[in-house]
Write a protein that holds these residues in place. Structure first.
Motif, PDB file in Angstrom:
ATOM      1  N   VAL A 186       0.869  -1.169   0.000  1.00 21.40           N
ATOM      2  CA  VAL A 186       0.000   0.000   0.000  1.00 21.40           C
ATOM      3  C   VAL A 186       0.909   1.223   0.000  1.00 21.40           C
ATOM      4  N   VAL A 187       0.680   2.096  -0.960  1.00 18.27           N
ATOM      5  CA  VAL A 187       1.443   3.338  -1.062  1.00 18.27           C
ATOM      6  C   VAL A 187       0.523   4.488  -0.703  1.00 18.27           C
ATOM      7  N   VAL A 188       0.981   5.339   0.198  1.00 17.93           N
ATOM      8  CA  VAL A 188       0.242   6.556   0.534  1.00 17.93           C
ATOM      9  C   VAL A 188       0.894   7.698  -0.232  1.00 17.93           C
ATOM     10  N   ASP A 189       0.129   8.264  -1.156  1.00 17.91           N
ATOM     11  CA  ASP A 189       0.585   9.382  -1.978  1.00 17.91           C
ATOM     12  C   ASP A 189       0.359  10.673  -1.203  1.00 17.91           C
ATOM     13  N   CYS A 190       1.443  11.324  -0.830  1.00 18.33           N
ATOM     14  CA  CYS A 190       1.376  12.537   0.000  1.00 18.33           C
ATOM     15  C   CYS A 190       1.617  13.808  -0.802  1.00 18.33           C
ATOM     16  N   ALA A 191       1.609  13.715  -2.124  1.00 19.70           N
ATOM     17  CA  ALA A 191       1.925  14.875  -2.962  1.00 19.70           C
ATOM     18  C   ALA A 191       1.010  16.064  -2.681  1.00 19.70           C
ATOM     19  N   ALA A 192      -0.261  15.813  -2.383  1.00 19.80           N
ATOM     20  CA  ALA A 192      -1.210  16.904  -2.133  1.00 19.80           C
ATOM     21  C   ALA A 192      -1.509  17.076  -0.641  1.00 19.80           C
ATOM     22  N   LEU A 193      -0.675  16.499   0.206  1.00 19.13           N
ATOM     23  CA  LEU A 193      -0.849  16.625   1.652  1.00 19.13           C
ATOM     24  C   LEU A 193      -0.267  17.959   2.111  1.00 19.13           C
ATOM     25  N   ALA A 194      -1.102  18.787   2.708  1.00 21.49           N
ATOM     26  CA  ALA A 194      -0.658  20.110   3.160  1.00 21.49           C
ATOM     27  C   ALA A 194      -0.199  20.093   4.609  1.00 21.49           C
ATOM     28  N   PHE A 195      -0.766  19.188   5.428  1.00 18.79           N
ATOM     29  CA  PHE A 195      -0.488  19.203   6.858  1.00 18.79           C
ATOM     30  C   PHE A 195      -0.760  17.820   7.424  1.00 18.79           C
ATOM     31  N   CYS A 196       0.028  17.426   8.408  1.00 19.94           N
ATOM     32  CA  CYS A 196      -0.173  16.160   9.107  1.00 19.94           C
ATOM     33  C   CYS A 196       0.129  16.383  10.577  1.00 19.94           C
ATOM     34  N   ASP A 197      -0.856  16.083  11.449  1.00 17.73           N
ATOM     35  CA  ASP A 197      -0.617  16.230  12.882  1.00 17.73           C
ATOM     36  C   ASP A 197      -0.402  14.850  13.515  1.00 17.73           C
ATOM     37  N   SER A 198      -0.357  14.805  14.832  1.00 14.07           N
ATOM     38  CA  SER A 198      -0.068  13.557  15.526  1.00 14.07           C
ATOM     39  C   SER A 198      -1.149  12.498  15.289  1.00 14.07           C
ATOM     40  N   SER A 199      -2.387  12.923  15.059  1.00 13.27           N
ATOM     41  CA  SER A 199      -3.452  11.968  14.739  1.00 13.27           C
ATOM     42  C   SER A 199      -3.160  11.272  13.414  1.00 13.27           C
ATOM     43  N   ASP A 228      11.501   8.314  10.577  1.00 19.36           N
ATOM     44  CA  ASP A 228      12.206   8.114   9.314  1.00 19.36           C
ATOM     45  C   ASP A 228      12.902   6.752   9.302  1.00 19.36           C
ATOM     46  N   GLN A 229      13.050   6.135  10.478  1.00 15.92           N
ATOM     47  CA  GLN A 229      13.618   4.804  10.580  1.00 15.92           C
ATOM     48  C   GLN A 229      12.535   3.723  10.446  1.00 15.92           C
ATOM     49  N   VAL A 230      11.274   4.138  10.452  1.00 15.93           N
ATOM     50  CA  VAL A 230      10.149   3.209  10.373  1.00 15.93           C
ATOM     51  C   VAL A 230       9.534   3.210   8.976  1.00 15.93           C
ATOM     52  N   PHE A 231       9.193   4.393   8.484  1.00 10.24           N
ATOM     53  CA  PHE A 231       8.503   4.507   7.209  1.00 10.24           C
ATOM     54  C   PHE A 231       9.478   4.478   6.039  1.00 10.24           C
ATOM     55  N   ALA A 232       9.069   3.782   4.988  1.00  7.74           N
ATOM     56  CA  ALA A 232       9.807   3.813   3.730  1.00  7.74           C
ATOM     57  C   ALA A 232       9.278   5.002   2.937  1.00  7.74           C
ATOM     58  N   VAL A 233      10.099   6.037   2.804  1.00  9.86           N
ATOM     59  CA  VAL A 233       9.698   7.265   2.128  1.00  9.86           C
ATOM     60  C   VAL A 233      10.385   7.311   0.770  1.00  9.86           C
ATOM     61  N   HIS A 234       9.603   7.530  -0.272  1.00  8.16           N
ATOM     62  CA  HIS A 234      10.114   7.556  -1.644  1.00  8.16           C
ATOM     63  C   HIS A 234       9.797   8.894  -2.291  1.00  8.16           C
ATOM     64  N   LYS A 235      10.572   9.249  -3.316  1.00  5.53           N
ATOM     65  CA  LYS A 235      10.413  10.568  -3.930  1.00  5.53           C
ATOM     66  C   LYS A 235       9.059  10.753  -4.599  1.00  5.53           C
ATOM     67  N   ASP A 236       8.467   9.663  -5.100  1.00  3.58           N
ATOM     68  CA  ASP A 236       7.148   9.760  -5.715  1.00  3.58           C
ATOM     69  C   ASP A 236       6.451   8.405  -5.660  1.00  3.58           C
ATOM     70  N   VAL A 237       5.225   8.375  -6.106  1.00  5.13           N
ATOM     71  CA  VAL A 237       4.426   7.152  -6.044  1.00  5.13           C
ATOM     72  C   VAL A 237       5.006   6.069  -6.935  1.00  5.13           C
ATOM     73  N   ASP A 238       5.452   6.433  -8.120  1.00  2.94           N
ATOM     74  CA  ASP A 238       6.003   5.437  -9.032  1.00  2.94           C
ATOM     75  C   ASP A 238       7.197   4.721  -8.404  1.00  2.94           C
ATOM     76  N   GLU A 293      13.599  -0.643   3.128  1.00  4.39           N
ATOM     77  CA  GLU A 293      14.514   0.202   3.873  1.00  4.39           C
ATOM     78  C   GLU A 293      13.959   1.616   3.854  1.00  4.39           C
ATOM     79  N   PRO A 294      13.883   2.282   4.995  1.00  4.10           N
ATOM     80  CA  PRO A 294      13.425   3.667   4.975  1.00  4.10           C
ATOM     81  C   PRO A 294      14.411   4.539   4.207  1.00  4.10           C
ATOM     82  N   ALA A 295      13.878   5.500   3.502  1.00  9.38           N
ATOM     83  CA  ALA A 295      14.733   6.414   2.765  1.00  9.38           C
ATOM     84  C   ALA A 295      15.489   7.294   3.742  1.00  9.38           C
TER      85      ALA A 295
END
Length: 133
Positions: free
Chosen positions: A43-56, A94-104, A123-125
């Motif tokens: 499952v990939v979460v696309d965050c390109a249009a994400l403006a804000f993320c809080d603790s929830s 950042d040690q938990v989530f695998a973060v990639h430059k884009d969805v592809d 591996e997390p980015a």
């Protein structure tokens, strides 16, 4: 929020704010993906249009990460805004989530061997310029 499926996995596209009021949408999308079962892929979460993320929002992402891991599936994040990357770095996520430059790139990321057993673990980015000691 929009969910799409393709051969390489599911994509949950976030828009606007991921906070206490909107996190229920991510949880519902995650539950739907979990119901697809173990063979459904990443499952990939696309965050390109994400403006804000809080603790929830962070908590919801962590819960989804853990639930997918229990199915031996992975959660990958694509196109994460710098403010959220900074939050992940400050909290150690950042040690938990695998973060990639884009969805592809996130969809194309593969699996690796861990302790001699095939595991669906990414591996997390690492942020550029950061040294791992």
């Amino acid at each position: 929020m929009q969910v799409t499926h393709e051969a390489r996995g599911a994509v949950i596209a976030l828009r606007g704010e991921l906070d206490f009021e909107s996190v229920v949408q991510l949880e519902e999308a995650g539950a739907t993906e979990l119901a697809r079962g173990r063979d459904a892929g990443p499952v990939v979460v696309d965050c390109a249009a994400l403006a804000f993320c809080d603790s929830s929002g962070v908590g919801a992402l962590l819960r989804l990460f853990q639930a997918l891991a229990a199915q031996q599936r992975v959660l990958r994040l694509g196109a994460v805004p710098q403010s959220v990357v900074r939050l992940f770095t400050q909290t150690g996520l950042d040690q938990v989530f695998a973060v990639h430059k884009d969805v592809d790139e996130a969809l194309s990321a593969g699996t690796r061997q861990r302790d001699g057993v095939a595991a669906l673990v990414d591996e997390p980015a690492r942020p550029k310029g950061r040294q791992v000691i």
